[in-house]
Design an enzyme around this catalytic site. Structure first.
Site, mmCIF file in Angstrom:
data_model
loop_
_atom_site.group_PDB
_atom_site.id
_atom_site.type_symbol
_atom_site.label_atom_id
_atom_site.label_comp_id
_atom_site.label_asym_id
_atom_site.label_seq_id
_atom_site.Cartn_x
_atom_site.Cartn_y
_atom_site.Cartn_z
ATOM 1 N N ASP A 127 44.931 46.351 30.653
ATOM 2 C CA ASP A 127 45.583 46.611 31.590
ATOM 3 C C ASP A 127 46.223 45.414 32.001
ATOM 4 O O ASP A 127 47.140 44.857 32.913
ATOM 5 C CB ASP A 127 45.629 47.282 32.833
ATOM 6 N N GLU A 154 41.247 52.195 25.742
ATOM 7 C CA GLU A 154 41.305 52.579 27.612
ATOM 8 C C GLU A 154 42.214 53.138 28.020
ATOM 9 O O GLU A 154 42.909 51.820 29.355
ATOM 10 C CB GLU A 154 39.950 51.250 28.174
ATOM 11 N N GLU A 163 47.807 45.310 37.385
ATOM 12 C CA GLU A 163 47.239 46.158 36.403
ATOM 13 C C GLU A 163 47.980 47.640 36.340
ATOM 14 O O GLU A 163 47.768 47.907 35.263
ATOM 15 C CB GLU A 163 46.275 45.927 36.733
ATOM 16 N N HIS A 184 37.217 39.226 42.512
ATOM 17 C CA HIS A 184 37.826 38.157 41.768
ATOM 18 C C HIS A 184 39.775 38.656 41.876
ATOM 19 O O HIS A 184 40.858 38.467 41.840
ATOM 20 C CB HIS A 184 37.892 37.456 40.474
ATOM 21 N N ARG A 231 43.331 40.396 43.061
ATOM 22 C CA ARG A 231 44.267 39.730 43.262
ATOM 23 C C ARG A 231 44.050 40.814 45.070
ATOM 24 O O ARG A 231 44.349 39.959 46.281
ATOM 25 C CB ARG A 231 45.294 39.788 42.842
ATOM 26 N N HIS A 282 34.225 33.483 40.501
ATOM 27 C CA HIS A 282 35.488 33.208 39.776
ATOM 28 C C HIS A 282 36.315 32.037 40.119
ATOM 29 O O HIS A 282 36.373 31.036 41.161
ATOM 30 C CB HIS A 282 36.919 34.534 39.967
#
Length: 375
Positions: A98, A120, A134, A215, A217, A247
């Protein structure tokens, strides 16, 4: 008759982990001509996986720039991958998951009427802003992919509810389990691949280790601050230690450094290569993470996962009992972590739950599906 040319396109460390077993399988299969293109939207972390998996590249777009925006990355990926497609003229484009690279690579293929195999496929959180962006990337590819390789029955059913042609939807398992089995075997054969954590193992001897990654967003800002505060409270216990690969995104690094740097029971370390991350999973008593991949990987090793998100596109783990959504409220994170530390029955229930994500044979199933689709 010429063999079908398969172009596998990816750009981040998680994609590389989940696709290298398929690249290996394609390269070993006489039915195909395998080609590989990376966008390198994440450079260093991608290169770590390419090295350990010995993946040879045919095209490296090297797109990563400092503080890149989604729109600029999308535009450069679409143009760059499009140029590769015009040169290679593949029979199939394979993408996984994604990311922005997935969306741009699949869209560039669609513009050229090249069939797309989506590895996936079918994961859905039900919220277009979590995970962001995503969720929308994955949904978009799902509207036109020719071959949907769903990791679980639930993912396949999500596609069918969206009126996807049933003949194009197949349950293959998740290639992340193939990758984890491969790297675990490599570490057993070559222990030096994952000896970099030996110092922390010695430092935290006698303590239960909690692995932590963050990590996403959607957690930037208040959510990341809350996660750090929760970890700080957890690490005040004498019987635990937290190992946190931080990260490189400054939205993560600044917060974690400000809150956790210098604490006796916390180790803030640089991002780990794949063998060392697999070793961290093995060392950990439990994982705190907002990562999608960790929700799949940790249960394969019997490690409970407390998911630092409000929703997940991997509800199978929650349903099976291997993972639990705890969000980013510090009190909730602390309470649920302490429950697993102090309640042996609660811990055993999660640790022994069945991992629903695969059996280590997913890459070969996808190869066979690509071959059958060419008949």
């Amino acid at each position: 008759m010429s063999r079908p040319r398969i172009l596998t396109v990816f750009g981040t460390r998680p994609e590389a982990i989940k696709l290298f077993p398929l690249v290996h399988a394609l390269e070993a299969d006489d039915r195909f001509e395998s080609r590989v293109c990376v966008s390198a939207q994440h450079r260093d972390m991608l290169d770590q996986v390419l090295a350990i998996a010995a993946i040879s590249l045919h095209h490296d777009l090297d797109l990563m720039t400092d503080r890149q925006t989604l729109d600029s990355l999308t535009a450069r990926a679409l143009m760059g991958i499009g140029a590769v497609l015009d040169e290679e003229r593949p029979d199939w484009v394979v993408v996984q998951g994604d990311t922005t690279t997935v969306m741009a690579g699949a869209l560039a293929a669609y513009y050229r009427k090249i069939p797309v195999c989506h590895v996936e496929a079918g994961l859905r959180s039900g919220d277009i802003h979590q995970p962001w962006p995503e969720e929308v990337n994955r949904r978009m590819v799902g509207t036109f992919a020719r071959l949907h390789c769903a990791p679980t029955r639930a993912a396949a059913e999500a596609l069918l509810r969206e009126n996807t042609n049933p003949a194009t939807v197949h349950v293959t398992g998740n290639t992340v389990i193939d990758a984890l089995e491969w790297v675990t075997k490599r570490i057993e054969e070559h222990p030096s691949l994952a000896q970099g954590l030996a110092g922390l193992e010695a430092r935290f001897a006698g303590k239960r280790i909690i692995g932590m990654t963050a990590h996403r967003r959607e957690n930037f800002g208040e959510g990341m601050q809350n996660i750090a505060n929760g970890v700080k409270r957890i690490a005040s216990r004498d019987d635990v230690a937290v190992i946190c690969p931080v990260h490189r995104n400054p939205n993560v690094r600044a917060v974690m450094s400000a809150e956790l740097e210098g604490l006796e029971n916390v180790a803030l370390i640089e991002p780990l290569d794949y063998p060392h991350f697999a070793r961290l999973l093995g060392l950990s008593h439990l994982m705190l993470s907002d990562s999608g991949g960790v929700q799949e990987e940790a249960p394969a090793l019997g490690k409970p996962v407390l998911v630092l998100r409000e929703t997940t596109e991997r509800p199978e783990g929650v349903k099976a009992g291997t993972a639990k959504l705890v969000g980013t409220n510090a009190d909730t994170i602390v309470r649920e972590t302490f429950r697993l530390l102090d309640d042996e029955a609660a811990y055993a229930e999660m640790a022994r739950a069945h991992n629903p994500f695969g059996d280590g044979k997913s890459a070969q199933r996808i190869c066979d599906l690509l071959a059958e689709s060419e008949r």
